[in-house]
Motif scaffolding. Structure first.
Motif, short mmCIF file in Angstrom:
data_model
loop_
_atom_site.label_atom_id
_atom_site.label_comp_id
_atom_site.label_asym_id
_atom_site.label_seq_id
_atom_site.Cartn_x
_atom_site.Cartn_y
_atom_site.Cartn_z
N TRP A 176 0.84 -1.20 0.00
CA TRP A 176 0.00 0.00 0.00
C TRP A 176 0.86 1.25 0.00
N TYR A 177 1.92 1.23 0.82
CA TYR A 177 2.75 2.42 0.97
C TYR A 177 3.45 2.78 -0.33
N VAL A 178 4.01 1.78 -1.05
CA VAL A 178 4.78 2.09 -2.26
C VAL A 178 3.89 2.53 -3.42
N THR A 179 2.59 2.40 -3.28
CA THR A 179 1.69 2.91 -4.32
C THR A 179 1.28 4.36 -4.06
N GLN A 180 1.73 4.90 -2.93
CA GLN A 180 1.37 6.28 -2.59
C GLN A 180 2.38 7.26 -3.19
N PRO A 181 1.95 8.45 -3.55
CA PRO A 181 2.86 9.42 -4.18
C PRO A 181 3.98 9.88 -3.27
N PHE A 182 3.83 9.74 -1.95
CA PHE A 182 4.86 10.21 -1.02
C PHE A 182 5.86 9.13 -0.63
N GLN A 183 5.77 7.94 -1.22
CA GLN A 183 6.68 6.85 -0.84
C GLN A 183 8.12 7.20 -1.22
N ILE A 184 9.09 6.66 -0.46
CA ILE A 184 10.50 7.00 -0.69
C ILE A 184 11.38 5.78 -0.94
N PHE A 185 10.83 4.57 -0.89
CA PHE A 185 11.65 3.37 -1.00
C PHE A 185 11.99 3.01 -2.45
N LEU A 186 11.07 3.18 -3.36
CA LEU A 186 11.27 2.74 -4.74
C LEU A 186 11.53 3.92 -5.66
N ASP A 187 12.29 3.66 -6.73
CA ASP A 187 12.45 4.66 -7.77
C ASP A 187 11.13 4.81 -8.52
N ASP A 188 11.01 5.90 -9.25
CA ASP A 188 9.75 6.19 -9.95
C ASP A 188 9.37 5.07 -10.92
N TYR A 189 10.36 4.54 -11.65
CA TYR A 189 10.03 3.51 -12.63
C TYR A 189 9.58 2.22 -11.95
N GLN A 224 7.98 2.07 -9.00
CA GLN A 224 6.61 2.32 -8.55
C GLN A 224 5.63 2.25 -9.71
N THR A 225 6.03 2.78 -10.86
CA THR A 225 5.16 2.76 -12.04
C THR A 225 4.86 1.33 -12.47
N ARG A 226 5.85 0.46 -12.35
CA ARG A 226 5.63 -0.95 -12.73
C ARG A 226 4.60 -1.60 -11.81
N ILE A 227 4.65 -1.29 -10.54
CA ILE A 227 3.66 -1.83 -9.60
C ILE A 227 2.28 -1.27 -9.91
N MET A 228 2.20 0.03 -10.15
CA MET A 228 0.93 0.66 -10.47
C MET A 228 0.37 0.11 -11.78
N THR A 229 1.25 -0.18 -12.72
CA THR A 229 0.83 -0.76 -14.00
C THR A 229 0.21 -2.13 -13.79
N PHE A 230 0.81 -2.92 -12.90
CA PHE A 230 0.30 -4.25 -12.62
C PHE A 230 -1.07 -4.19 -11.94
N LEU A 231 -1.22 -3.22 -11.03
CA LEU A 231 -2.48 -3.11 -10.29
C LEU A 231 -3.60 -2.50 -11.13
N ASN A 232 -3.23 -1.61 -12.06
CA ASN A 232 -4.23 -0.94 -12.90
C ASN A 232 -3.78 -0.94 -14.37
N PRO A 233 -3.73 -2.12 -14.99
CA PRO A 233 -3.16 -2.21 -16.34
C PRO A 233 -3.89 -1.37 -17.39
N SER A 234 -5.20 -1.23 -17.27
CA SER A 234 -5.95 -0.48 -18.27
C SER A 234 -5.54 0.99 -18.32
N ASP A 235 -5.04 1.52 -17.20
CA ASP A 235 -4.62 2.92 -17.17
C ASP A 235 -3.29 3.15 -17.87
N TYR A 236 -2.57 2.06 -18.13
CA TYR A 236 -1.23 2.18 -18.71
C TYR A 236 -1.10 1.40 -20.01
N LEU A 237 -2.24 1.13 -20.65
CA LEU A 237 -2.25 0.24 -21.81
C LEU A 237 -1.37 0.75 -22.94
#
Length: 379
Positions: free
Chosen positions: A203-216, A218-231
Motif C-alpha cells: 500500500w505504501y509504495v503505491t502512494q505518491p509520497f513513498q521513498i523506498f522505490l524509484d519512480d520507474y 513504482q510505475t511498474r507496480i501501479m501498472t500491474f495493479l491498474n493495467p488499463s490505465d497504462y495500456l
C-alpha cells in the motif's frame, strides 16, 4: 595453500565417476538449443554470441563439477570480500544504462553483470556458513549474524538499482534457512509478521509520497495493479507479449517468423531476446513448445532436488536445493512477466534468455550441483 591444493588433488582422485549425473545435462542442453534458436529468431546478431557463451559455459561447468564444493567453500570469507568489492566497484565504475549501474563494459565483448555471479557466490558462502552453524541455526544471535552478513550485498544490489535480483536474493535466503533447519515456530512467527507488513508495504509504495522505490519501479507496480490505465505506455510490452503468446495457438507460427504481426516483424516488444524470450517461444513454438520449455525447467529442478536429497553433507544439500530454488524463482518470474500475471521486471529465463553473465553463472551452478552429486553418500 599447498595443503589445500593437495586436498583438492586427493578429492579428484577418489571420485567415483559412475555417479556423474549425465542426465542432469540433458535438460540443460535442450534448453540451450531452444534458447539459441529462439534468440536467433527474436533478434539479429545475438545467437552467435549465445552459442559461444554456451560452449564456454560447458567448459566452466566441467571445471566446477570436478572441484570439491567443500574446497571452494573453505574460502568463504575471501569469496565474501570479493563479492562485496565487485558489487561496490560496479556502483562506482559501472556503466549507466537508464539510470541503473549494473554492468561493467567489456568493449566488443559486451557487458558483465556482477550480480549474476554474486548469486552463485552467496549460495556457496551461506551454504557453508549455515552448515557450520546448523546446530544453533534457530538461535536469535545466529539468525541476526546471518541476516546482517546477507544484508550487505543485498543492499548493494538494491542500490544499483536491481529490485528483481534483490528479490532472488531474498528468496534464496529464505530457502537456505528453511533447508538449514530453522525452527518451524520461527518460520510461523516470521510469516505472521511479514504477511501483514508486506501488505502495508505494498500500500505504501503505491502512494505518491513513498521513498523506498524509484519512480520507474513504482510505475511498474501501479501498472500491474491498474493495467488499463497504462495500456498505451508501460503495460504495452506485457500486453503485446500476451497477444504474441496467444497468437501461437497450439504449435506456433514457426521459428524465424518475420511477418508484420509477429514480435520481431512488428517490433512490438523491445529486447525480445532477453526478458521477453518466452513471448517468442509462445508465438513461434506455440502451446506445445511453451510446455516443453516449462517441462524441461521442471525436470532440471527435480534432478537438482534429488541430488540435494542424497548429498553427502549439509553444505552440498544447501547448494543443490538453493540452486534449484533460484532456477524455479527466475523461471516463474520470467514466465509470469511474459504472461502478465506478475509486474514487469527483468529476470532472464535460465539457459534460454540471451545474457552471457546469467548463462555463465548458471553453468557454474550446474557444475557445483554435479559435484554434489559426484560425492553423494560419501562419508
Amino acid at each position: 595453500m599447498i595443503k589445500r591444493f593437495n586436498y583438492f588433488l586427493h578429492g579428484l582422485l577418489r571420485y567415483d565417476f559412475r555417479k556423474y549425473d549425465i542426465k542432469l545435462l540433458l535438460p540443460v542442453i535442450a534448453l540451450c538449443v531452444i534458447g539459441i534458436l529462439t534468440i536467433n529468431s527474436a533478434a539479429d546478431g545475438f545467437a552467435s554470441k549465445q552459442l559461444i557463451g554456451v560452449c564456454a559455459g560447458f567448459v566452466i561447468m566441467i571445471f566446477f563439477s570436478l572441484i570439491d564444493y567443500n574446497f571452494i567453500a573453505n574460502f568463504q570469507w575471501i569469496l565474501y570480500a570479493i563479492n562485496i568489492a565487485m558489487l561496490l566497484a560496479v556502483l562506482l565504475l559501472g556503466i549507466d544504462v537508464n539510470g541503473a549501474r549494473r554492468w561493467f563494459s567489456l568493449g566488443s565483448f559486451g557487458t558483465l553483470q556482477p550480480s549474476e555471479f554474486a548469486k552463485m557466490i552467496m549460495l556457496i558462502i551461506f551454504a557453508k556458513f549455515i552448515n557450520d552453524n546448523k546446530d544453533r541455526i534457530s538461535r536469535f544471535s545466529t539468525i541476526m549474524i546471518t541476516g546482517i552478513l546477507y544484508l550487505v550485498p543485498l543492499v548493494l544490489i538494491f542500490e544499483e538499482p536491481d529490485l528483481s535480483t534483490t528479490l532472488v536474493f531474498v528468496f534464496l535466503f529464505c530457502v537456505l534457512m528453511f533447508v538449514g533447519g530453522i525452527s518451524f515456530k520461527i518460520v510461523g512467527g516470521i510469516l505472521a509478521t511479514v504477511i501483514p507488513l508486506g501488505a502495508l508495504f505494498l500500500w505504501y509504495v503505491t502512494q505518491p509520497f513513498q521513498i523506498f522505490l524509484d519512480d520507474y519501479q513504482q510505475t511498474r507496480i501501479m501498472t500491474f495493479l491498474n493495467p488499463s490505465d497504462y495500456l498505451l505506455t508501460t503495460y504495452a510490452q506485457q500486453y503485446n507479449s500476451v497477444m504474441a503468446i496467444g497468437s501461437g495457438l497450439l504449435t506456433g507460427k514457426g521459428l524465424n517468423n518475420n511477418t508484420l504481426t509477429s514480435v520481431k516483424g512488428g517490433d512490438f516488444i523491445s529486447e525480445p531476446q532477453t526478458d521477453f524470450i518466452f513471448a517468442v517461444i509462445g508465438e513461434e513454438l506455440g502451446f506445445v513448445g511453451s510446455c516443453v520449455v516449462i517441462g524441461l525447467l521442471l525436470i532440471l529442478v527435480i534432478f537438482c532436488l534429488l541430488i540435494a536429497r542424497d548429498a553427502a553433507d549439509m553444505t552440498g544439500r544447501l547448494i543443490a536445493s538453493g540452486y534449484a530454488a533460484m532456477i524455479s524463482f527466475q523461471a516463474f518470474v520470467n514466465i509470469g512477466v511474459a504472461t502478465a500475471i506478475l509486474p514487469n521486471t527483468g529476470l532472464p529465463l535460465p539457459f534460454v534468455s540471451y545474457g552471457l553473465s546469467s548463462l555463465l553463472a548458471n553453468f557454474i551452478g550446474i557444475g557445483l550441483v554435479l559435484n554434489v552429486g559426484l560425492q553423494r553418500n560419501r562419508r
